[in-house]
Design a protein around this motif. Sequence first.
Motif, PDB file in Angstrom:
ATOM      1  N   LYS A 189     -12.081   3.328  -4.489  1.00 24.62           N
ATOM      2  CA  LYS A 189     -11.413   2.016  -4.662  1.00 24.62           C
ATOM      3  C   LYS A 189     -12.274   1.025  -3.981  1.00 24.62           C
ATOM      4  O   LYS A 189     -12.244  -0.086  -4.531  1.00 24.62           O
ATOM      5  N   HIS A 190     -12.768   1.333  -2.775  1.00 21.54           N
ATOM      6  CA  HIS A 190     -13.548   0.268  -1.982  1.00 21.54           C
ATOM      7  C   HIS A 190     -14.894  -0.145  -2.945  1.00 21.54           C
ATOM      8  O   HIS A 190     -15.112  -1.305  -3.075  1.00 21.54           O
ATOM      9  N   ARG A 191     -15.579   0.805  -3.409  1.00 26.61           N
ATOM     10  CA  ARG A 191     -16.769   0.784  -4.204  1.00 26.61           C
ATOM     11  C   ARG A 191     -16.289  -0.148  -5.491  1.00 26.61           C
ATOM     12  O   ARG A 191     -17.273  -1.001  -5.803  1.00 26.61           O
ATOM     13  N   ILE A 192     -15.103   0.183  -6.020  1.00 25.05           N
ATOM     14  CA  ILE A 192     -14.773  -0.704  -7.194  1.00 25.05           C
ATOM     15  C   ILE A 192     -14.521  -1.929  -6.923  1.00 25.05           C
ATOM     16  O   ILE A 192     -15.084  -2.755  -7.581  1.00 25.05           O
ATOM     17  N   ARG A 193     -13.993  -2.208  -5.847  1.00 23.43           N
ATOM     18  CA  ARG A 193     -13.499  -3.696  -5.282  1.00 23.43           C
ATOM     19  C   ARG A 193     -15.030  -4.526  -5.239  1.00 23.43           C
ATOM     20  O   ARG A 193     -15.060  -5.567  -5.537  1.00 23.43           O
ATOM     21  N   VAL A 194     -15.640  -4.129  -4.419  1.00 19.59           N
ATOM     22  CA  VAL A 194     -17.059  -4.327  -4.111  1.00 19.59           C
ATOM     23  C   VAL A 194     -17.635  -5.054  -5.435  1.00 19.59           C
ATOM     24  O   VAL A 194     -18.137  -6.047  -5.770  1.00 19.59           O
ATOM     25  N   ALA A 195     -17.912  -4.000  -6.296  1.00 16.42           N
ATOM     26  CA  ALA A 195     -18.561  -4.332  -7.631  1.00 16.42           C
ATOM     27  C   ALA A 195     -17.884  -5.342  -8.533  1.00 16.42           C
ATOM     28  O   ALA A 195     -18.501  -6.138  -9.124  1.00 16.42           O
ATOM     29  N   ALA A 223      -9.835   6.365  -1.238  1.00 15.64           N
ATOM     30  CA  ALA A 223     -10.093   4.907  -0.622  1.00 15.64           C
ATOM     31  C   ALA A 223     -11.488   4.209  -0.637  1.00 15.64           C
ATOM     32  O   ALA A 223     -11.793   3.364  -1.034  1.00 15.64           O
ATOM     33  N   ALA A 224     -12.504   5.433  -0.725  1.00 13.10           N
ATOM     34  CA  ALA A 224     -13.843   5.175  -0.730  1.00 13.10           C
ATOM     35  C   ALA A 224     -14.367   4.573  -2.176  1.00 13.10           C
ATOM     36  O   ALA A 224     -15.055   3.924  -2.357  1.00 13.10           O
ATOM     37  N   PRO A 270      -2.214   2.016  -4.020  1.00 10.27           N
ATOM     38  CA  PRO A 270      -2.238   3.207  -4.010  1.00 10.27           C
ATOM     39  C   PRO A 270      -3.122   4.110  -5.325  1.00 10.27           C
ATOM     40  O   PRO A 270      -3.823   5.002  -5.101  1.00 10.27           O
ATOM     41  N   TRP A 271      -3.136   3.167  -6.433  1.00 11.39           N
ATOM     42  CA  TRP A 271      -3.758   4.060  -7.662  1.00 11.39           C
ATOM     43  C   TRP A 271      -4.402   2.955  -8.530  1.00 11.39           C
ATOM     44  O   TRP A 271      -3.880   1.676  -8.683  1.00 11.39           O
ATOM     45  N   ASP A 303       0.894  -1.131   0.120  1.00 10.38           N
ATOM     46  CA  ASP A 303      -0.080   0.031  -0.068  1.00 10.38           C
ATOM     47  C   ASP A 303       0.720   1.273   0.096  1.00 10.38           C
ATOM     48  O   ASP A 303       0.424   2.286   0.110  1.00 10.38           O
ATOM     49  N   GLU A 304       2.109   0.959  -0.267  1.00  9.91           N
ATOM     50  CA  GLU A 304       2.983   2.247  -0.329  1.00  9.91           C
ATOM     51  C   GLU A 304       2.637   3.152  -1.471  1.00  9.91           C
ATOM     52  O   GLU A 304       2.356   2.942  -2.320  1.00  9.91           O
TER      53      GLU A 304
END
Length: 226
Positions: free
Chosen positions: A80-86, A77-78, A124-125, A42-43
């Motif tokens: 990225k989280h939504r993208i991961r969940v979907a 982060a929020a 990070p991206w 996560d660097e």
Amino acid sequence: MSDSHPFVPYRPDRLTQDQSQQRGDAFYSSMDARRSVRHFTDEPVPRALIERAIQTASTAPSGAHRQPWRFVAVSDAAIKHRIRVAAEEEEYESYEGGRMPNEWLEALRPLGTDWRKPFLETVPWLVIVFEELYGLDDAGNKRKNYYVPQSVGIACGMFIASLHQMGLATLTHTPSPMRFLSEILGRPKNEKPYILFPVGYPAPDAEVPDLRRKSLDEVAIWDPQT
Ligand code: IYR
């Protein structure tokens, strides 16, 4: 942007054969060392490096020079989280819900992939590349683009090469279907998700499958039918 381009001289340095060979060899060994990575740290990666990679990608040739690509960079982060969940919802359906035929699952087994995509939050991206299917001016008029998949594919290759050159790692991730990316990222209807690149540094314990690249003989055909 003007509709007609003036012509200007193009006079790149003419290299000797030795220089060309040396540069070609060096670039080949560097590119041959690149691997797709699924385990990242996560660097943080400075935005300036992502900017460079996008600028490099955007030097790609394109049909009628329409440059039909958009690079959407996400560090929030929020989001990225939504993208991961979907993405995981879609991938679960593909891997476990019968959407991917057995032959496809078998083809992927050696790579060890599954529906879980934690890297979508670790990195990070996330850089999501969209194809611009057609141009749209402010009045809503459409303008045709040409050879869009070829153009965007070339730009993505150059993006990957640039990241690798900078010591960064990525993965050509294609959650399927990818429509959710348009919604989460608020992209207009003339843009279609093409590839999602998680970008970061490889985890210190990252492992990759020991793949063999096809040899020159397997991929090159010289002067056929002569
Ligand atoms: N989109 C899925 C499946 C996948 C498909 C291919 I072809 C790959 O080379 C790797 C994965 C996933 O990202 O897991």
